[in-house]
Design an enzyme around this catalytic site. Structure first.
Site, PDB file in Angstrom:
ATOM      1  CE  LYS A  13      -2.280  -0.922   3.830  1.00  0.00           C
ATOM      2  NZ  LYS A  13      -1.687  -2.228   4.221  1.00  0.00           N
ATOM      3  NE  ARG A  87      -4.097  -1.108   9.720  1.00  0.00           N
ATOM      4  CZ  ARG A  87      -3.068  -0.461   9.180  1.00  0.00           C
ATOM      5  NH1 ARG A  87      -3.184   0.771   8.764  1.00  0.00           N
ATOM      6  NH2 ARG A  87      -1.918  -1.077   9.029  1.00  0.00           N
ATOM      7  NE  ARG A 124       7.784  -2.672   6.072  1.00  0.00           N
ATOM      8  CZ  ARG A 124       6.495  -2.375   6.069  1.00  0.00           C
ATOM      9  NH1 ARG A 124       5.938  -1.809   5.019  1.00  0.00           N
ATOM     10  NH2 ARG A 124       5.738  -2.660   7.118  1.00  0.00           N
ATOM     11  NE  ARG A 157       6.493  -0.286  10.111  1.00  0.00           N
ATOM     12  CZ  ARG A 157       5.357  -0.157   9.435  1.00  0.00           C
ATOM     13  NH1 ARG A 157       5.335   0.510   8.292  1.00  0.00           N
ATOM     14  NH2 ARG A 157       4.237  -0.665   9.877  1.00  0.00           N
ATOM     15  NE  ARG A 168       2.171  -4.586  11.155  1.00  0.00           N
ATOM     16  CZ  ARG A 168       3.157  -4.392  10.275  1.00  0.00           C
ATOM     17  NH1 ARG A 168       4.316  -4.994  10.440  1.00  0.00           N
ATOM     18  NH2 ARG A 168       2.979  -3.604   9.250  1.00  0.00           N
TER      19      ARG A 168
HETATM   20  P1  AMP Z   1       0.936   0.925   8.838  1.00  0.00           P
HETATM   21  O1  AMP Z   1       2.144   1.761   8.619  1.00  0.00           O
HETATM   22  O2  AMP Z   1      -0.216   1.335   7.961  1.00  0.00           O
HETATM   23  O3  AMP Z   1       1.210  -0.556   8.748  1.00  0.00           O
HETATM   24  O4  AMP Z   1       0.458   1.185  10.344  1.00  0.00           O
HETATM   25  C1  AMP Z   1       1.298   0.918  11.439  1.00  0.00           C
HETATM   26  C2  AMP Z   1       0.475   0.773  12.711  1.00  0.00           C
HETATM   27  O5  AMP Z   1      -0.221   2.013  12.969  1.00  0.00           O
HETATM   28  C3  AMP Z   1      -0.628  -0.279  12.674  1.00  0.00           C
HETATM   29  O6  AMP Z   1      -0.145  -1.582  12.946  1.00  0.00           O
HETATM   30  C4  AMP Z   1      -1.564   0.243  13.768  1.00  0.00           C
HETATM   31  O7  AMP Z   1      -1.045  -0.021  15.060  1.00  0.00           O
HETATM   32  C5  AMP Z   1      -1.493   1.762  13.533  1.00  0.00           C
HETATM   33  N1  AMP Z   1      -2.530   2.201  12.576  1.00  0.00           N
HETATM   34  C6  AMP Z   1      -2.349   2.740  11.329  1.00  0.00           C
HETATM   35  N2  AMP Z   1      -3.516   3.020  10.752  1.00  0.00           N
HETATM   36  C7  AMP Z   1      -4.480   2.650  11.646  1.00  0.00           C
HETATM   37  C8  AMP Z   1      -5.899   2.680  11.630  1.00  0.00           C
HETATM   38  N3  AMP Z   1      -6.597   3.121  10.576  1.00  0.00           N
HETATM   39  N4  AMP Z   1      -6.558   2.226  12.749  1.00  0.00           N
HETATM   40  C9  AMP Z   1      -5.889   1.787  13.827  1.00  0.00           C
HETATM   41  N5  AMP Z   1      -4.554   1.718  13.901  1.00  0.00           N
HETATM   42  C10 AMP Z   1      -3.841   2.148  12.814  1.00  0.00           C
END
Ligand code: AMP
Length: 210
Positions: A13, A87, A124, A157, A168
């Site tokens: 994404k 999400r 990654r 990360r 996740r």
């Molecule tokens: P990402 O970089 O999109 O994988 O997001 C990293 C982390 O941020 C996720 O594993 C969640 O803990 C938090 N996060 C990001 N977007 C959301 C969302 N829409 N709702 C809840 N937690 C989020």
């Protein structure tokens, strides 16, 4: 107009959202990036989110709504790409109602095999400073420890560590996947095979966005 880019963690994404921003003129809003900014600045939101993010679980919906309200402007003509939101079903409903002048025109789902997701996530590496993404199996910076773009430090990360990745992917299966039916129900869902090269996937997204 809002386009939602959805898919499991590791589906690509972030990479595709950058291309849609750079080549198709969308404004990209990544909730993950916004939360990481809050964490590194030590804001109230960052303090609430840090340990939850590190564990791989979802940050509470009210925190995300606050971020979204800060980020989404009032111009209905603006082309916005949402990366990482919604999400869960509650967030999808919230987006439909706070959207107001904005409408979700399309939800693009990047579909990637489970095995491939694991390889992508655990290999990654990212720049601590600018967030640029690399991968152990090939695409690493010239100097392994520092970012090609800004010279920042290359790190993994915390939520890309194998045990957190499992959490996740579980959260995705239980909470985020149902969002696909939500968008199917309003005839906005498009699913793209995300197992292919970055350029092939982007070409298809571009076709979908006309
Ligand atoms: P990402 O970089 O999109 O994988 O997001 C990293 C982390 O941020 C996720 O594993 C969640 O803990 C938090 N996060 C990001 N977007 C959301 C969302 N829409 N709702 C809840 N937690 C989020």
């Amino acid at each position: 107009m809002i386009v939602v880019l959805t898919g499991a963690p590791g589906a690509g994404k972030g990479t595709q959202a950058d291309l849609v921003r750079d080549r198709l003129g969308f404004r990209k809003i990544s909730t993950g990036d916004a939360l990481r900014r809050h964490v590194s600045l030590g804001t109230e939101i960052g303090k609430k989110a840090a340990s939850i993010m590190e564990s791989g679980r979802l940050v509470p919906d009210d925190v995300l709504l606050e971020i979204l309200n800060q980020e989404i402007g009032a111009d209905p003509k603006e082309k916005i790409l949402l990366d990482g939101y919604p999400r869960n079903i509650e967030q999808a409903k919230a987006l439909a109602s706070i959207g107001g002048v904005h409408k979700v025109a399309k939800a693009i789902n990047l579909d990637v095999d489970q095995e491939q997701l694991l390889v992508r996530l655990t290999g990654r590496r990212v720049c601590k400073q600018c967030g640029k993404s690399y991968h152990l199996a090939g695409k690493m910076p010239k100097n392994t420890d520092s970012c090609d773009a800004c010279g920042g430090m290359i790190v993994q990360r915390p939520d890309d560590q194998p045990e957190r990745v499992k959490v996740r992917l579980g959260v995705y299966a239980n909470e985020t996947r149902p969002v696909l039916s939500f968008y199917e129900g309003i005839k906005a869902l498009v699913t793209i095979n995300g197992n292919r090269s970055t350029e092939d996937v982007f070409d298809e997204i571009k076709k979908q966005l006309g």
